[in-house]
Design a protein around this motif. Structure first.
Motif, short mmCIF file in Angstrom:
data_model
loop_
_atom_site.label_atom_id
_atom_site.label_comp_id
_atom_site.label_asym_id
_atom_site.label_seq_id
_atom_site.Cartn_x
_atom_site.Cartn_y
_atom_site.Cartn_z
N GLN A 178 14.31 59.67 -23.25
CA GLN A 178 14.09 60.53 -22.34
C GLN A 178 12.71 61.13 -22.14
O GLN A 178 11.88 61.47 -21.09
CB GLN A 178 14.69 61.89 -22.64
CG GLN A 178 14.77 63.34 -21.89
CD GLN A 178 15.37 62.89 -20.45
OE1 GLN A 178 16.02 62.06 -20.23
NE2 GLN A 178 14.82 63.91 -19.52
N ARG A 181 11.26 58.52 -19.73
CA ARG A 181 11.77 59.01 -18.57
C ARG A 181 10.78 59.98 -17.81
O ARG A 181 10.51 60.10 -16.64
CB ARG A 181 13.11 59.27 -18.50
CG ARG A 181 13.82 57.98 -18.53
CD ARG A 181 15.50 58.23 -18.21
NE ARG A 181 15.99 59.15 -19.08
CZ ARG A 181 16.68 58.68 -20.25
NH1 ARG A 181 16.75 57.11 -20.49
NH2 ARG A 181 17.35 59.26 -20.98
N SER A 184 7.51 58.61 -16.71
CA SER A 184 7.81 57.80 -15.71
C SER A 184 7.95 58.53 -14.26
O SER A 184 7.59 57.99 -13.25
CB SER A 184 8.91 56.87 -15.87
OG SER A 184 8.87 56.07 -17.08
N ARG A 185 8.69 59.61 -14.46
CA ARG A 185 9.03 60.47 -13.12
C ARG A 185 7.81 61.39 -12.84
O ARG A 185 7.74 62.04 -11.61
CB ARG A 185 10.11 61.40 -13.40
CG ARG A 185 11.35 60.73 -13.46
CD ARG A 185 12.85 61.42 -13.30
NE ARG A 185 12.53 62.52 -14.43
CZ ARG A 185 13.31 62.57 -15.45
NH1 ARG A 185 14.09 61.74 -16.04
NH2 ARG A 185 13.17 63.79 -16.35
#
Length: 219
Positions: A178, A181, A184-185
């Motif tokens: 998480q 992520r 990455s976002r």
């Protein structure tokens, strides 16, 4: 935003944010060499004595000047903490000399004391009304949900000047995937302690890069 895992039972001492709020008397540069922290200088009049002088104009987060007496009180309080026994054990007594100077007497000749003090962030006396512990670091705590979220804002009275980043959020995210992520976002700017299993995914993320750095711990 910084995302990092909670590591019980040391959550409130987390290295993810502690050194941004609290500072030690002696610090290390990027190569691991000792440099002035809250203390601008120190010397040994004899092999059992250390004299420290605080920086001129040093201020705590409520704007008040820091005195040697406050620092001595903080050191005395920390001496009782179990995880600080290796730092505290050599100290026999700590004495205030004047507003900016104090003296540490050791039980025996102990050359590494300055190195040990780099591990001891100074937490000044709590404010009775707000139950907050004061620091002197480049950031002050604006809000703190224990084990969840910490909001820091830049301290304009820091001796090195106001930091370039005005606000920082530290968010506890225990799942390594998480944390990747969120990087990455673009929801987070820094992720700590990413699992080696997730580094490949992180490498594919746009604008993301891995940042290993040498440390001083030996395990």
């Amino acid at each position: 935003m910084v995302v990092y895992p909670a590591v019980a039972p040391y959550e409130e001492e987390s290295v993810a944010f502690t050194n941004n709020v609290f500072e030690s008397l002696v610090q290390r540069d990027d190569l691991g060499n000792l440099k002035p922290g809250l203390a601008q200088s120190w010397y040994n009049p004899d092999e059992f004595t250390w004299v420290f002088e605080l920086r001129d104009g040093l201020r705590r987060h409520d704007g008040k000047a820091v005195t040697a007496a406050e620092v001595v009180d903080a050191l005395e309080a920390d001496r009782s903490q179990p995880f600080l026994i290796p730092v505290a054990k050599p100290m026999e007594r700590i004495e205030v000399l004047d507003d900016r100077r104090f003296r540490i007497r050791t039980r025996y000749a102990f050359g590494p004391l300055a190195q040990y003090l780099t591990r001891l962030p100074i937490r000044l006396a709590a404010i009775a009304q707000g139950k907050r512990t004061l620091g002197t670091g480049p950031y002050r705590i604006e809000s703190w949900e224990e084990g969840k979220r910490i909001e820091l804002v830049a301290f304009e009275g820091h001796f090195a000047g106001e930091p370039a980043i005005p606000r920082a959020t530290f968010l506890v995210v225990n799942d390594s995937k998480q944390r990747v992520r969120q990087i990455s976002r673009g929801d987070a700017h820094l992720a700590l302690d990413v699992s080696h299993r997730d580094l490949a995914e992180l490498a594919r993320a746009p604008r993301a890069r891995e940042g290993p750095a040498p440390g001083v711990r030996v395990i």
